[in-house]
Design a protein around this motif. Structure first.
Motif, PDB file in Angstrom:
ATOM      1  N   ILE A   1      14.245 -37.823  15.200  1.00 46.95           N
ATOM      2  CA  ILE A   1      15.587 -38.358  14.965  1.00 46.95           C
ATOM      3  C   ILE A   1      15.508 -39.825  14.563  1.00 46.95           C
ATOM      4  N   ILE A   2      14.665 -40.605  15.240  1.00 43.16           N
ATOM      5  CA  ILE A   2      14.488 -42.023  14.906  1.00 43.16           C
ATOM      6  C   ILE A   2      13.932 -42.155  13.485  1.00 43.16           C
TER       7      ILE A   2
ATOM      8  N   CYS B   1      14.289 -40.041  11.000  1.00 39.71           N
ATOM      9  CA  CYS B   1      15.357 -39.676  10.057  1.00 39.71           C
ATOM     10  C   CYS B   1      16.355 -40.819   9.902  1.00 39.71           C
ATOM     11  N   CYS B   2      16.694 -41.487  11.005  1.00 38.60           N
ATOM     12  CA  CYS B   2      17.605 -42.636  10.943  1.00 38.60           C
ATOM     13  C   CYS B   2      16.997 -43.769  10.125  1.00 38.60           C
ATOM     14  N   GLU B   3      15.710 -44.008  10.306  1.00 41.20           N
ATOM     15  CA  GLU B   3      15.023 -45.050   9.548  1.00 41.20           C
ATOM     16  C   GLU B   3      15.058 -44.739   8.050  1.00 41.20           C
ATOM     17  N   LYS B   4      14.820 -43.490   7.707  1.00 44.18           N
ATOM     18  CA  LYS B   4      14.851 -43.068   6.304  1.00 44.18           C
ATOM     19  C   LYS B   4      16.264 -43.224   5.725  1.00 44.18           C
ATOM     20  N   LEU B   5      17.258 -42.848   6.506  1.00 43.56           N
ATOM     21  CA  LEU B   5      18.645 -42.977   6.073  1.00 43.56           C
ATOM     22  C   LEU B   5      19.017 -44.439   5.853  1.00 43.56           C
ATOM     23  N   CYS B   6      18.625 -45.312   6.787  1.00 43.04           N
ATOM     24  CA  CYS B   6      18.915 -46.751   6.655  1.00 43.04           C
ATOM     25  C   CYS B   6      18.236 -47.346   5.432  1.00 43.04           C
TER      26      CYS B   6
END
Length: 90
Positions: free
Chosen positions: A65-66, A68-73
């Motif tokens: 999840i972390i 994926c959030c990094e990739k999204l940011c």
């Protein structure tokens, strides 16, 4: 003048969730109840498969999840988004 200090930080992520599998069996326990003079039966269902694999097939780990959030940011920043969900990236 600021001084430098070395620190050791330990963080633990815990996630409670559910997984579903049809690979299971039923266990039946039998106990004698002296008060009633009868046997009582209790059953529980236990998984047969590897729950770690079932979890990985059905859920995302905290680390995933972390990531994926990094990739999204990173994509939002690449697209020029500096404020999103009321958070400012400087």
């Amino acid at each position: 003048m600021e001084e430098e200090f070395e620190v050791l930080v330990t963080e633990k992520l815990i996630k409670t969730t559910s997984v579903f599998t049809s690979e299971c069996h039923t266990c039946v326990d039998r106990d004698y109840d002296a008060a009633t003079g009868r046997y009582e039966y209790n059953s529980t269902v236990e998984p047969d498969g590897n729950l770690k694999e079932v979890f990985e097939d059905q859920q995302r780990s905290a680390l995933k999840i972390i990531e994926c959030c990094e990739k999204l940011c990173a994509q939002l920043l690449k697209d020029g988004k500096r404020i999103y969900a009321e958070m400012l990236h400087v």
